[in-house]
Scaffold this motif. Sequence first.
Motif, PDB file in Angstrom:
ATOM      1  N   THR A 117       8.261  -0.042   6.264  1.00 43.40           N
ATOM      2  CA  THR A 117       7.257  -0.975   6.774  1.00 43.40           C
ATOM      3  C   THR A 117       6.018  -0.153   7.088  1.00 43.40           C
ATOM      4  OG1 THR A 117       8.941  -2.431   7.713  1.00 43.40           O
ATOM      5  CG2 THR A 117       6.697  -2.648   8.573  1.00 43.40           C
ATOM      6  N   MET A 118       4.881  -0.503   6.434  1.00 46.55           N
ATOM      7  CA  MET A 118       3.693   0.331   6.527  1.00 46.55           C
ATOM      8  C   MET A 118       2.441  -0.486   6.818  1.00 46.55           C
ATOM      9  SD  MET A 118       4.456   2.990   3.363  1.00 46.55           S
ATOM     10  CE  MET A 118       3.461   4.313   4.066  1.00 46.55           C
ATOM     11  N   GLN A 119       1.455   0.175   7.418  1.00 47.16           N
ATOM     12  CA  GLN A 119       0.151  -0.432   7.648  1.00 47.16           C
ATOM     13  C   GLN A 119      -0.708  -0.158   6.412  1.00 47.16           C
ATOM     14  OE1 GLN A 119      -0.704  -2.343  10.364  1.00 47.16           O
ATOM     15  NE2 GLN A 119       1.495  -2.115  10.784  1.00 47.16           N
ATOM     16  N   ALA A 120      -1.123  -1.222   5.745  1.00 47.42           N
ATOM     17  CA  ALA A 120      -1.854  -1.076   4.486  1.00 47.42           C
ATOM     18  C   ALA A 120      -3.324  -1.436   4.630  1.00 47.42           C
ATOM     19  CB  ALA A 120      -1.217  -1.952   3.409  1.00 47.42           C
ATOM     20  N   SER A 121      -4.153  -0.620   4.020  1.00 45.41           N
ATOM     21  CA  SER A 121      -5.575  -0.912   3.872  1.00 45.41           C
ATOM     22  C   SER A 121      -5.865  -0.891   2.375  1.00 45.41           C
ATOM     23  CB  SER A 121      -6.411   0.135   4.619  1.00 45.41           C
ATOM     24  OG  SER A 121      -6.017   1.445   4.265  1.00 45.41           O
ATOM     25  N   ALA A 122      -7.099  -1.145   1.986  1.00 47.09           N
ATOM     26  CA  ALA A 122      -7.431  -1.191   0.562  1.00 47.09           C
ATOM     27  C   ALA A 122      -8.751  -0.478   0.309  1.00 47.09           C
ATOM     28  CB  ALA A 122      -7.507  -2.645   0.094  1.00 47.09           C
ATOM     29  N   GLU A 161       4.799  -5.001  -1.324  1.00 46.94           N
ATOM     30  CA  GLU A 161       4.801  -6.438  -1.057  1.00 46.94           C
ATOM     31  C   GLU A 161       3.375  -6.984  -1.101  1.00 46.94           C
ATOM     32  OE1 GLU A 161       6.875  -9.011   2.474  1.00 46.94           O
ATOM     33  OE2 GLU A 161       5.521  -7.398   3.087  1.00 46.94           O
ATOM     34  N   GLY A 162       3.155  -8.030  -1.892  1.00 47.88           N
ATOM     35  CA  GLY A 162       1.841  -8.652  -1.984  1.00 47.88           C
ATOM     36  C   GLY A 162       0.841  -7.913  -2.842  1.00 47.88           C
ATOM     37  N   ASP A 181      -2.871   3.227   1.426  1.00 49.15           N
ATOM     38  CA  ASP A 181      -4.152   2.684   0.993  1.00 49.15           C
ATOM     39  C   ASP A 181      -3.996   2.208  -0.451  1.00 49.15           C
ATOM     40  OD1 ASP A 181      -6.725   2.005   1.655  1.00 49.15           O
ATOM     41  OD2 ASP A 181      -7.570   4.012   1.453  1.00 49.15           O
ATOM     42  N   LEU A 182      -4.278   0.936  -0.695  1.00 48.75           N
ATOM     43  CA  LEU A 182      -4.044   0.322  -1.999  1.00 48.75           C
ATOM     44  C   LEU A 182      -5.334   0.233  -2.798  1.00 48.75           C
ATOM     45  CD1 LEU A 182      -1.895  -2.685  -0.691  1.00 48.75           C
ATOM     46  CD2 LEU A 182      -1.126  -0.359  -1.219  1.00 48.75           C
ATOM     47  N   ALA A 183      -5.339   0.790  -3.987  1.00 49.42           N
ATOM     48  CA  ALA A 183      -6.548   0.767  -4.819  1.00 49.42           C
ATOM     49  C   ALA A 183      -6.709  -0.581  -5.509  1.00 49.42           C
ATOM     50  CB  ALA A 183      -6.486   1.880  -5.859  1.00 49.42           C
ATOM     51  N   TYR A 184      -7.959  -1.036  -5.546  1.00 46.29           N
ATOM     52  CA  TYR A 184      -8.327  -2.250  -6.288  1.00 46.29           C
ATOM     53  C   TYR A 184      -9.455  -1.906  -7.252  1.00 46.29           C
ATOM     54  CZ  TYR A 184      -5.447  -5.522  -3.634  1.00 46.29           C
ATOM     55  OH  TYR A 184      -4.383  -6.200  -3.102  1.00 46.29           O
ATOM     56  N   ASP A 185      -9.681  -2.797  -8.203  1.00 42.06           N
ATOM     57  CA  ASP A 185     -10.703  -2.533  -9.215  1.00 42.06           C
ATOM     58  C   ASP A 185     -12.117  -2.827  -8.722  1.00 42.06           C
ATOM     59  OD1 ASP A 185      -8.892  -1.683 -11.174  1.00 42.06           O
ATOM     60  OD2 ASP A 185      -8.431  -3.740 -11.734  1.00 42.06           O
ATOM     61  N   SER A 186     -12.235  -3.567  -7.639  1.00 40.55           N
ATOM     62  CA  SER A 186     -13.573  -3.882  -7.122  1.00 40.55           C
ATOM     63  C   SER A 186     -13.578  -3.829  -5.598  1.00 40.55           C
ATOM     64  CB  SER A 186     -14.027  -5.268  -7.588  1.00 40.55           C
ATOM     65  OG  SER A 186     -13.254  -6.278  -6.960  1.00 40.55           O
ATOM     66  N   LEU A 191     -11.976  -5.582   0.079  1.00 43.46           N
ATOM     67  CA  LEU A 191     -12.388  -6.195   1.345  1.00 43.46           C
ATOM     68  C   LEU A 191     -11.582  -7.457   1.618  1.00 43.46           C
ATOM     69  CD1 LEU A 191     -16.267  -5.728   1.132  1.00 43.46           C
ATOM     70  CD2 LEU A 191     -14.707  -4.577   2.710  1.00 43.46           C
ATOM     71  N   GLN A 192     -11.277  -8.201   0.558  1.00 42.04           N
ATOM     72  CA  GLN A 192     -10.493  -9.436   0.712  1.00 42.04           C
ATOM     73  C   GLN A 192      -9.087  -9.124   1.224  1.00 42.04           C
ATOM     74  OE1 GLN A 192     -10.154 -11.762  -2.872  1.00 42.04           O
ATOM     75  NE2 GLN A 192      -9.223 -13.494  -1.840  1.00 42.04           N
ATOM     76  N   PHE A 193      -8.523  -8.013   0.788  1.00 44.09           N
ATOM     77  CA  PHE A 193      -7.191  -7.624   1.254  1.00 44.09           C
ATOM     78  C   PHE A 193      -7.229  -7.254   2.733  1.00 44.09           C
ATOM     79  CE2 PHE A 193      -3.864  -4.590   2.253  1.00 44.09           C
ATOM     80  CZ  PHE A 193      -2.743  -5.186   1.704  1.00 44.09           C
ATOM     81  N   GLY A 194      -8.245  -6.518   3.129  1.00 39.95           N
ATOM     82  CA  GLY A 194      -8.388  -6.127   4.536  1.00 39.95           C
ATOM     83  C   GLY A 194      -7.302  -5.161   4.962  1.00 39.95           C
ATOM     84  N   ARG A 195      -6.663  -5.470   6.091  1.00 40.66           N
ATOM     85  CA  ARG A 195      -5.553  -4.652   6.589  1.00 40.66           C
ATOM     86  C   ARG A 195      -4.356  -5.560   6.826  1.00 40.66           C
ATOM     87  NH1 ARG A 195      -6.891   0.488   8.326  1.00 40.66           N
ATOM     88  NH2 ARG A 195      -9.119   0.937   8.316  1.00 40.66           N
ATOM     89  N   GLN A 196      -3.204  -5.121   6.377  1.00 40.22           N
ATOM     90  CA  GLN A 196      -1.994  -5.918   6.512  1.00 40.22           C
ATOM     91  C   GLN A 196      -0.789  -5.011   6.743  1.00 40.22           C
ATOM     92  OE1 GLN A 196      -1.344  -8.772   3.300  1.00 40.22           O
ATOM     93  NE2 GLN A 196      -3.533  -8.834   2.822  1.00 40.22           N
ATOM     94  N   THR A 197       0.242  -5.579   7.336  1.00 40.49           N
ATOM     95  CA  THR A 197       1.528  -4.880   7.428  1.00 40.49           C
ATOM     96  C   THR A 197       2.353  -5.301   6.227  1.00 40.49           C
ATOM     97  OG1 THR A 197       1.436  -4.869   9.840  1.00 40.49           O
ATOM     98  CG2 THR A 197       3.587  -4.512   8.829  1.00 40.49           C
ATOM     99  N   VAL A 198       2.835  -4.335   5.449  1.00 35.88           N
ATOM    100  CA  VAL A 198       3.568  -4.654   4.226  1.00 35.88           C
ATOM    101  C   VAL A 198       4.873  -3.862   4.146  1.00 35.88           C
ATOM    102  CG1 VAL A 198       1.446  -5.128   2.930  1.00 35.88           C
ATOM    103  CG2 VAL A 198       2.421  -2.821   2.897  1.00 35.88           C
TER     104      VAL A 198
END
Length: 203
Positions: A117-122, A161-162, A181-186, A191-198
């Motif tokens: 269980t981790m704290q995720a940012s993007a 997850e997600g 930290d999750l990489a996105y293409d834009s 920013l839409q992902f924000g911070r979540q527990t996953v």
Amino acid sequence: MVKKIIIACTLVCMTTMVSSVSLAKTIDKGQRGHHVSKVQTMLKHQGFLHDSVDGIYGHNTEQAVRKFQKSKGGLAVDGRVGPATMNALEKMETRYGGHGTALSHDGVPNKYSRVLTMQASAYSSQDPGNGNYTATGSRLKKGIVSVDPRLIPLGTRLYVEGYGYAVADDVGGAIKGHRIDLAYDSRSEALQFGRQTVKVYVL
């Protein structure tokens, strides 16, 4: 004899035409069946669809297809799965989902060594101060994640997850312990992902 040859040729030609039509068939909103389930499964594996796989091409599946098309570039963003979109989906599936780890009906990998269980940012390459490449030299894009290598060794395959299938391929000064930290293409997607527990499944 000539009649038989003509009939045989006609049947072969008709079969070829039918095969070509079916291969070129577009999967679109309102359709149902195993072909829709296949598309949904690939979208789910790659983190674009969060609904269950039900074989019904509804609004959420269409939106997931649009997100996928937008992320790839070079594809028409029309929410329809034609040959080009299907080919791109299958290529991504081979890269991230083709290691024999299917998802169960509740979206959890059938095989994994541990779950965290981790704290995720993007983040993305468009963020101020970020480059186009990871710490290991890979191009920064969706499917790459930054981790603390003391917890998750670089090169480890994950299911987040997600988010979908990913590879631990980057590090960051603030990414310590149970942070990811999750990489996105834009930048907008990040920013839409924000911070979540996953939940992060180590494959």
